[in-house]
Design an enzyme around this catalytic site. Structure first.
Site, PDB file in Angstrom:
ATOM      1  N   HIS A  78      30.318  44.840  41.493  1.00 48.51           N
ATOM      2  CA  HIS A  78      29.960  43.411  41.495  1.00 48.51           C
ATOM      3  C   HIS A  78      29.930  42.838  42.914  1.00 48.51           C
ATOM      4  O   HIS A  78      30.292  41.682  43.136  1.00 48.51           O
ATOM      5  CB  HIS A  78      30.928  42.594  40.632  1.00 48.51           C
ATOM      6  N   ASN A 151      30.888  39.697  31.154  1.00 52.06           N
ATOM      7  CA  ASN A 151      29.551  40.188  31.504  1.00 52.06           C
ATOM      8  C   ASN A 151      28.512  39.524  30.616  1.00 52.06           C
ATOM      9  O   ASN A 151      28.862  38.848  29.647  1.00 52.06           O
ATOM     10  CB  ASN A 151      29.480  41.708  31.290  1.00 52.06           C
TER      11      ASN A 151
HETATM   12 FE1  HDD Z   1      35.479  44.683  36.341  1.00 46.91          FE
HETATM   13  C1  HDD Z   1      34.951  43.044  39.239  1.00 46.91           C
HETATM   14  C2  HDD Z   1      33.565  42.349  34.669  1.00 46.91           C
HETATM   15  C3  HDD Z   1      35.754  46.497  33.430  1.00 46.91           C
HETATM   16  C4  HDD Z   1      37.692  46.717  37.829  1.00 46.91           C
HETATM   17  N1  HDD Z   1      34.434  43.028  36.865  1.00 46.91           N
HETATM   18  C5  HDD Z   1      34.351  42.512  38.121  1.00 46.91           C
HETATM   19  C6  HDD Z   1      33.573  41.317  38.098  1.00 46.91           C
HETATM   20  C7  HDD Z   1      33.175  41.124  36.806  1.00 46.91           C
HETATM   21  C8  HDD Z   1      33.730  42.203  36.031  1.00 46.91           C
HETATM   22  C9  HDD Z   1      32.318  39.998  36.289  1.00 46.91           C
HETATM   23  C10 HDD Z   1      33.214  40.469  39.308  1.00 46.91           C
HETATM   24  C11 HDD Z   1      34.202  39.378  39.524  1.00 46.91           C
HETATM   25  C12 HDD Z   1      33.770  38.527  40.681  1.00 46.91           C
HETATM   26  O1  HDD Z   1      32.706  37.889  40.564  1.00 46.91           O
HETATM   27  O2  HDD Z   1      34.475  38.514  41.675  1.00 46.91           O
HETATM   28  N2  HDD Z   1      34.729  44.517  34.449  1.00 46.91           N
HETATM   29  C13 HDD Z   1      34.061  43.431  33.946  1.00 46.91           C
HETATM   30  C14 HDD Z   1      33.969  43.552  32.515  1.00 46.91           C
HETATM   31  C15 HDD Z   1      34.565  44.717  32.173  1.00 46.91           C
HETATM   32  C16 HDD Z   1      35.060  45.324  33.387  1.00 46.91           C
HETATM   33  C17 HDD Z   1      33.307  42.539  31.595  1.00 46.91           C
HETATM   34  C18 HDD Z   1      34.758  45.338  30.816  1.00 46.91           C
HETATM   35  C19 HDD Z   1      34.892  44.665  29.730  1.00 46.91           C
HETATM   36  N3  HDD Z   1      36.495  46.321  35.757  1.00 46.91           N
HETATM   37  C20 HDD Z   1      36.500  46.908  34.505  1.00 46.91           C
HETATM   38  C21 HDD Z   1      37.459  48.000  34.475  1.00 46.91           C
HETATM   39  C22 HDD Z   1      38.023  48.032  35.723  1.00 46.91           C
HETATM   40  C23 HDD Z   1      37.394  46.992  36.503  1.00 46.91           C
HETATM   41  C24 HDD Z   1      37.740  48.859  33.271  1.00 46.91           C
HETATM   42  C25 HDD Z   1      39.066  48.963  36.264  1.00 46.91           C
HETATM   43  C26 HDD Z   1      39.935  49.613  35.550  1.00 46.91           C
HETATM   44  N4  HDD Z   1      36.118  44.895  38.231  1.00 46.91           N
HETATM   45  C27 HDD Z   1      37.087  45.773  38.608  1.00 46.91           C
HETATM   46  C28 HDD Z   1      37.515  45.602  40.040  1.00 46.91           C
HETATM   47  C29 HDD Z   1      36.627  44.407  40.512  1.00 46.91           C
HETATM   48  C30 HDD Z   1      35.813  44.098  39.269  1.00 46.91           C
HETATM   49  C31 HDD Z   1      37.489  46.820  40.863  1.00 46.91           C
HETATM   50  C32 HDD Z   1      35.805  44.593  41.772  1.00 46.91           C
HETATM   51  C33 HDD Z   1      35.983  43.347  42.576  1.00 46.91           C
HETATM   52  C34 HDD Z   1      36.993  42.585  41.882  1.00 46.91           C
HETATM   53  O3  HDD Z   1      37.416  43.273  40.784  1.00 46.91           O
HETATM   54  O4  HDD Z   1      37.435  41.518  42.212  1.00 46.91           O
HETATM   55  O5  HDD Z   1      38.861  45.304  40.117  1.00 46.91           O
END
Ligand code: HDD
Length: 706
Positions: A78, A151
């Site tokens: 993202h 999402n």
């Molecule tokens: Fe995630 C970012 C949505 C599963 C780990 N995720 C991130 C963002 C969104 C989502 C919208 C951007 C937030 C922003 O605008 O700063 N992610 C989802 C959804 C998931 C999902 C709807 C499943 C239902 N994500 C998911 C899993 C993991 C992560 C299973 C790790 C185990 N996601 C992350 C992250 C991020 C992220 C690495 C990257 C940047 C951040 O968090 O701030 O932690």
């Protein structure tokens, strides 16, 4: 847009007021970071005019050092996104189900910040790639920040967060050559998909038009997981969150998205920004599917499995409030880049379930902010600061901005007056939902998570014909980009579990032997709510219409159309060979909005060819202008032509069309509406109703060059 033209909501909410304390404007003489005025910022301090630069130059060192450190790590997923502030307001109290303060009082507006994003691409990648869109909302509630990190697709690729690094590695550019950027169409992703059948349902959504939203303002949002509402008596209820856009859920077409990625890589970002600047505030309705705990096992899937939806026909979505985005950030880095969403940020009245994807997320988001934002004080960054009071014994760390006074930094204490203390006051108190848990420590996926296909089939069955065609073409495109035949074969074999006929068609388009036999018959069930054919189609508000013009254009028809569309909230932009003005057939002038070669039909929702004999003749001789119409036709967009403009259409290499002749009234064929007299209310209404339906899908576009 100049500041004077910027429309902002006059109501300054609490978050806006809080941010005001941190805003700074460039003013006064130029100084160093320590406030020392400098006499010159263009020349470094040198030993002689042509001599070497000397280390003593503190201004040079500070300026360059700061610049060298301007970047922070981009989000690991993202990375590319865009955000806006606004408010959330509930329709009525939800206290029966939840004690969440922000859902308790219909007169209360809770400030929010929303960030929309793509998943796979780097920070500078194009907006219109085929991908899931993030839809993350931070509610600054009186009882703390609640982050709903969702999402635009209601299910996810995997069921357990421990697979997330594998999935993300597979979809991101391949590690040896960092190719391709922001594309899922490559071997690694499809290799993973073919070997990991739990991805099937999600991949169907990603291959559908949902992955190509026309606008962030025209896509749904989903909390994905089953969460829990908890009321004041401690009673829990399962809940799924849904955002529905007021403007309906609409998508681009694949060929168009690829072209926009070059013409305007900021397409979705610009659209969001401009809409808010103009006062066309994006609006979403929050809805919930409510499931009593007693129904936990009433479904043929597991509520804890994030690869499943609860069909809306089974549990309807109850609208509970609306969100309006009414303010652009002042500074992209400070706000949109530094905003830190954490699924672990919940407030009293909301709680988690044991969904193993959610549980891993609760660890991951906090962890990622520590590296991304440089330490444990990221909640103090203005965009992240809660409106609720903060008081604890957490101290120090990188970028500590608070100046904690007093000698105590521990609990319990008597020397600091016992503060901060644990209060008996239950108002705003977070209490964990008391779920009984009993089990062996075990690394195993529950059997209730094993059906990877029934809902993929349900989604396929629910799509309109045109949606299915787009999806099959998308599978074929992506798999044709995979060099390894074994990868293509495995994916087809897996898709044969979803629908045999679909798998055969995909196989035929990618040079793979089609599966011979059906694995199991298609169950035939469908859920109409899943199709974009059933979305809101009652408005043309904020739609953009390209009107092609050249000297000799008929001003009357243009003005009438413009006024009619503006009255419905749409914008008509005049495109002509050059900026400035064109001369109208009655000797007047018409302002040009853009030179035709700086834009493209893909940046508009519809194209109009106006009347005026000379103007139409000029357009008919202009390859660029003709291409606007042909390409708009190819992308199933409504097209209108008036007066002599009809003759321009008649000479284009389009499938046979019925067009208005001299004595005819309005003629509409395959979404092309023509009229010899353009200044006609019914003509405008016909065009607007086509536009409200977004695209004309029953048009024969296969043979159209573009
Ligand atoms: Fe995630 C970012 C949505 C599963 C780990 N995720 C991130 C963002 C969104 C989502 C919208 C951007 C937030 C922003 O605008 O700063 N992610 C989802 C959804 C998931 C999902 C709807 C499943 C239902 N994500 C998911 C899993 C993991 C992560 C299973 C790790 C185990 N996601 C992350 C992250 C991020 C992220 C690495 C990257 C940047 C951040 O968090 O701030 O932690």
């Amino acid at each position: 847009m100049p500041d004077a033209q910027r429309k902002t909501d006059p109501a300054r909410d609490e978050k806006d007021q809080q941010l005001e304390r941190y805003r700074t404007d460039s003013s006064g003489p130029l100084t160093t970071e320590t406030g020392v005025r400098v006499e010159d910022t263009d020349n470094s301090l040198k030993a002689g005019e042509r001599g070497p630069t000397i280390l003593e130059d503190f201004h040079l060192r500070e300026k360059i050092t700061h610049f060298d450190h301007e970047r922070i790590p981009e989000r690991v997923v993202h990375a590319r996104g865009s955000g806006a502030y606004g408010y959330f307001q509930p329709y009525e109290s939800m206290s029966r189900y939840t004690c969440a303060d922000f859902l308790s009082d219909p007169s209360q507006r809770t400030p929010v910040f929303v960030r929309f994003s793509t998943v796979a691409g780097f920070r500078g990648s194009a907006d219109t790639v085929r991908d899931v869109r993030g839809f993350a909302t931070k509610f600054y509630t009186r009882h703390g920040n609640f982050d709903l990190v969702g999402n635009n697709i209601p299910v996810f690729f995997i069921q357990d967060g421990i697979k997330f690094p594998d999935f993300v590695h597979a979809v991101k550019p391949e590690p040896h050559n960092e190719i391709p950027q922001a594309q899922s169409a490559h071997d690694n992703l499809w290799d993973f998909v073919g070997l990991q059948p739990e991805t099937t349902h999600m991949m169907m959504w990603v291959m559908s038009d949902r992955a190509l939203p026309r606008s962030y303002r025209m896509m749904q949002g989903f909390g994905v997981h089953t969460f829990r509402f908890v009321n004041a008596d401690g009673v829990g209820t399962f809940v799924k969150f849904h955002w529905k856009p007021k403007l309906g859920t609409h998508s681009l077409v694949w060929d168009e998205t690829q072209k926009i990625a070059g013409k305007d890589p900021d397409y979705n970002r610009r659209d969001l920004w401009e809409a808010i600047e103009k006062g066309d505030y994006p609006e979403f309705e929050l809805g919930v599917q409510i499931v009593p705990e007693s129904d936990e096992f009433a479904f043929d899937f597991d509520l804890l499995d994030a690869t499943k939806i609860i069909p809306e026909e089974r549990v309807p979505v109850t609208p509970i409030g609306k969100m309006v985005l009414n303010r652009n950030p002042d500074n992209f880095f400070a706000e949109t880049e530094q905003v830190a969403f954490c699924t672990g940020n919940i407030v009293p009245g909301i709680d988690f379930t044991n969904d193993p994807l959610l549980q891993a997320r609760n660890f991951s988001y906090l962890d990622t902010q520590l590296i991304r934002l440089g330490g444990p004080n990221f909640q103090q960054i203005p965009v992240n600061r809660p409106l609720a009071e903060v008081s604890n014994n957490q101290r120090d760390g990188y970028n500590q901005r608070r100046v904690h006074r007093g000698r105590t930094n521990y609990f319990p204490n008597s020397l600091g007056g016992g503060c901060p203390y644990i209060s008996d006051d239950t108002e705003g108190l977070f209490r964990h939902y008391q779920e009984r848990v009993d089990g062996h420590k075990i690394r195993k996926r529950s059997d209730s998570f094993q059906d990877h296909y029934s809902q993929a089939t349900l989604f396929y069955n629910s799509l309109a014909d045109w949606e299915r065609e787009h999806m099959i073409a998308a599978f074929q495109f992506e798999l044709n980009k995979c060099d390894e035949k074994s990868v293509r074969e495995r994916v087809v074999a897996n898709l044969n579990n979803v629908d045999h006929e679909m798998a055969v068609r995909i196989a035929k388009g990618i040079g793979v032997t089609p599966p011979e036999r059906e694995v199991k018959p298609n169950h035939g069930a469908s859920s109409p709510a899943l199709s974009q054919a059933n979305t809101a189609m009652d408005t043309i508000s904020t739609r953009k219409i390209a009107l092609l013009a050249a000297d000799g254009v008929d001003a009357k028809g243009v003005t009438a159309l413009r006024e009619a569309m503006a009255a419905k909230g749409a914008t008509v932009e005049v495109l002509a060979p050059t900026e400035g003005t064109v001369t109208t057939s009655d000797g007047g002038t018409l302002e040009v909005d853009h030179a035709i070669n700086t834009m493209a039909s893909v940046l508009y929702d519809a194209v109009v060819v106006p009347g005026g004999v000379e103007g139409a003749a000029a357009l008919a001789a202009d390859g660029l202008a003709k291409f606007y119409v042909i390409e708009a036709f190819k992308h199933a967009k409504p097209i209108a032509a008036m007066g002599a403009g009809v003759d321009v259409i008649a000479r284009l290499p389009l499938p046979e069309l019925r067009l208005a002749g001299g004595g005819d009234g309005i003629v509409t064929d395959q979404g092309v509406v023509t009229h010899r007299n353009g200044d006609d209310r019914e003509f405008h209404e016909t065009f607007a109703s086509l536009l409200a339906r977004h695209r004309v899908w029953d048009r024969d576009v296969a043979s159209v060059p573009a």
